[in-house]
Write a protein that holds these residues in place. Structure first.
Motif, PDB file in Angstrom:
ATOM      1  N   SER A  63       0.812  -1.221   0.000  1.00 37.98           N
ATOM      2  CA  SER A  63       0.000   0.000   0.000  1.00 37.98           C
ATOM      3  C   SER A  63       0.844   1.268   0.000  1.00 37.98           C
ATOM      4  O   SER A  63       0.321   2.355  -0.211  1.00 37.98           O
ATOM      5  N   THR A  64       2.149   1.146   0.227  1.00 38.42           N
ATOM      6  CA  THR A  64       2.992   2.323   0.441  1.00 38.42           C
ATOM      7  C   THR A  64       4.043   2.546  -0.629  1.00 38.42           C
ATOM      8  O   THR A  64       4.332   3.680  -0.995  1.00 38.42           O
ATOM      9  N   VAL A  65       4.654   1.470  -1.121  1.00 37.01           N
ATOM     10  CA  VAL A  65       5.803   1.610  -2.019  1.00 37.01           C
ATOM     11  C   VAL A  65       5.620   0.777  -3.287  1.00 37.01           C
ATOM     12  O   VAL A  65       4.802  -0.131  -3.331  1.00 37.01           O
ATOM     13  N   ASN A  66       6.436   1.092  -4.277  1.00 36.58           N
ATOM     14  CA  ASN A  66       6.523   0.272  -5.477  1.00 36.58           C
ATOM     15  C   ASN A  66       7.402  -0.934  -5.120  1.00 36.58           C
ATOM     16  O   ASN A  66       8.625  -0.842  -5.104  1.00 36.58           O
ATOM     17  N   THR A  67       6.769  -2.048  -4.792  1.00 31.88           N
ATOM     18  CA  THR A  67       7.502  -3.230  -4.316  1.00 31.88           C
ATOM     19  C   THR A  67       8.422  -3.823  -5.374  1.00 31.88           C
ATOM     20  O   THR A  67       9.354  -4.554  -5.038  1.00 31.88           O
ATOM     21  N   ASN A  68       8.188  -3.511  -6.654  1.00 27.59           N
ATOM     22  CA  ASN A  68       9.078  -4.005  -7.712  1.00 27.59           C
ATOM     23  C   ASN A  68      10.477  -3.419  -7.609  1.00 27.59           C
ATOM     24  O   ASN A  68      11.421  -3.961  -8.194  1.00 27.59           O
ATOM     25  N   LEU A  69      10.625  -2.322  -6.885  1.00 24.11           N
ATOM     26  CA  LEU A  69      11.929  -1.674  -6.747  1.00 24.11           C
ATOM     27  C   LEU A  69      12.736  -2.202  -5.558  1.00 24.11           C
ATOM     28  O   LEU A  69      13.905  -1.853  -5.397  1.00 24.11           O
ATOM     29  N   ILE A  70      12.137  -3.030  -4.698  1.00 28.12           N
ATOM     30  CA  ILE A  70      12.848  -3.547  -3.531  1.00 28.12           C
ATOM     31  C   ILE A  70      13.966  -4.488  -3.998  1.00 28.12           C
ATOM     32  O   ILE A  70      13.735  -5.401  -4.779  1.00 28.12           O
ATOM     33  N   THR A  71      15.174  -4.222  -3.514  1.00 27.95           N
ATOM     34  CA  THR A  71      16.326  -5.039  -3.907  1.00 27.95           C
ATOM     35  C   THR A  71      16.808  -5.963  -2.787  1.00 27.95           C
ATOM     36  O   THR A  71      17.257  -7.067  -3.051  1.00 27.95           O
ATOM     37  N   HIS A  72      16.764  -5.504  -1.541  1.00 28.86           N
ATOM     38  CA  HIS A  72      17.250  -6.268  -0.402  1.00 28.86           C
ATOM     39  C   HIS A  72      16.852  -5.539   0.873  1.00 28.86           C
ATOM     40  O   HIS A  72      16.244  -4.470   0.816  1.00 28.86           O
ATOM     41  N   PHE A  73      17.213  -6.124   2.008  1.00 31.02           N
ATOM     42  CA  PHE A  73      16.987  -5.418   3.262  1.00 31.02           C
ATOM     43  C   PHE A  73      18.055  -5.805   4.272  1.00 31.02           C
ATOM     44  O   PHE A  73      18.749  -6.809   4.121  1.00 31.02           O
ATOM     45  N   HIS A  74      18.189  -4.952   5.268  1.00 30.47           N
ATOM     46  CA  HIS A  74      19.142  -5.168   6.354  1.00 30.47           C
ATOM     47  C   HIS A  74      18.392  -5.222   7.681  1.00 30.47           C
ATOM     48  O   HIS A  74      17.402  -4.518   7.854  1.00 30.47           O
ATOM     49  N   ILE A  75      18.890  -6.024   8.597  1.00 30.66           N
ATOM     50  CA  ILE A  75      18.526  -5.902  10.002  1.00 30.66           C
ATOM     51  C   ILE A  75      19.745  -5.266  10.658  1.00 30.66           C
ATOM     52  O   ILE A  75      20.862  -5.795  10.569  1.00 30.66           O
ATOM     53  N   ILE A  76      19.527  -4.108  11.263  1.00 29.59           N
ATOM     54  CA  ILE A  76      20.628  -3.313  11.798  1.00 29.59           C
ATOM     55  C   ILE A  76      20.546  -3.294  13.319  1.00 29.59           C
ATOM     56  O   ILE A  76      19.495  -2.985  13.879  1.00 29.59           O
ATOM     57  N   ASN A  77      21.646  -3.617  13.961  1.00 26.82           N
ATOM     58  CA  ASN A  77      21.743  -3.610  15.411  1.00 26.82           C
ATOM     59  C   ASN A  77      22.727  -2.529  15.858  1.00 26.82           C
ATOM     60  O   ASN A  77      23.818  -2.409  15.307  1.00 26.82           O
ATOM     61  N   ILE A  78      22.315  -1.766  16.839  1.00 21.55           N
ATOM     62  CA  ILE A  78      23.229  -0.850  17.519  1.00 21.55           C
ATOM     63  C   ILE A  78      23.189  -1.259  18.992  1.00 21.55           C
ATOM     64  O   ILE A  78      22.122  -1.270  19.613  1.00 21.55           O
ATOM     65  N   GLY A  79      24.330  -1.623  19.538  1.00 20.58           N
ATOM     66  CA  GLY A  79      24.403  -2.096  20.916  1.00 20.58           C
ATOM     67  C   GLY A  79      24.029  -1.028  21.923  1.00 20.58           C
ATOM     68  O   GLY A  79      23.914   0.155  21.588  1.00 20.58           O
ATOM     69  N   PRO A  80      23.856  -1.428  23.176  1.00 18.46           N
ATOM     70  CA  PRO A  80      23.477  -0.491  24.226  1.00 18.46           C
ATOM     71  C   PRO A  80      24.478   0.654  24.371  1.00 18.46           C
ATOM     72  O   PRO A  80      25.684   0.435  24.410  1.00 18.46           O
ATOM     73  N   MET A  81      23.953   1.879  24.401  1.00 16.15           N
ATOM     74  CA  MET A  81      24.763   3.084  24.584  1.00 16.15           C
ATOM     75  C   MET A  81      25.887   3.173  23.543  1.00 16.15           C
ATOM     76  O   MET A  81      26.923   3.766  23.796  1.00 16.15           O
TER      77      MET A  81
END
Length: 164
Positions: A63-81
């Motif tokens: 409903s939000t984006v042109n899904t045909n343009l999605i190439t990949h994704f990341h899960i990003i972690n930033i540790g505490p503080m």
């Protein structure tokens, strides 16, 4: 230059729960040797080539984006503080659709000019499109890990071509 665009969605908590409940790390053969998102006190991420079939996430994206343009994704972690270094992402996807997963309301993403002067600052308390090729940094002000998903799109700099 545009650095971010806030997207308000009604079912963010449901999407977050769906993402948290999904085991993204089952694809990583040796998690012990991977300095990844499950380890406390680390700043790291992992890249995936295809999105999982999660109904709430899929409905939101369709409903939000042109899904045909999605190439990949990341899960990003930033540790505490912790914080990431000031950097720009080295991929052909200048926009990331970042979805807060865990403890993102206690963090900031900051964009900088060439002299390290702050240009813009946001809190990832909801979904945002983020400019990933401009110099930026993520700061986690929480004593827990911060996790976010960043969905990337084919190399257009024109956000209007991504958003429906």
């Amino acid at each position: 230059m545009q650095y971010s665009k806030r997207i308000e969605i009604n079912n963010l908590k449901e999407i977050q729960q769906e993402l948290i409940n999904y085991n993204f790390f089952k694809a990583v053969p040796d998690l012990e040797s991977f300095n990844g998102p499950l380890k406390k006190n680390s700043t790291s991420g992992i890249t995936f080539s295809t999105l999982p079939n999660l109904p709430k996430l899929k409905e939101f994206l369709e409903s939000t984006v042109n899904t045909n343009l999605i190439t990949h994704f990341h899960i990003i972690n930033i540790g505490p503080m912790e914080h990431s270094p000031i950097h720009h992402d080295d991929d052909d996807a200048p926009w990331g659709l970042n979805i807060p997963m865990l403890n993102c309301e206690y963090s900031n993403t900051i964009w900088y000019d060439d002299n390290d002067n702050e240009l813009e600052r946001i809190c990832l308390d909801t979904v945002h499109f983020l400019n990933t090729v401009a110099m930026h940094q993520v700061l986690n002000h929480c004593d827990e890990n911060r996790l976010a998903m960043s969905i990337r799109f084919a190399g257009t700099h024109d956000l209007d071509k991504i958003i429906k």
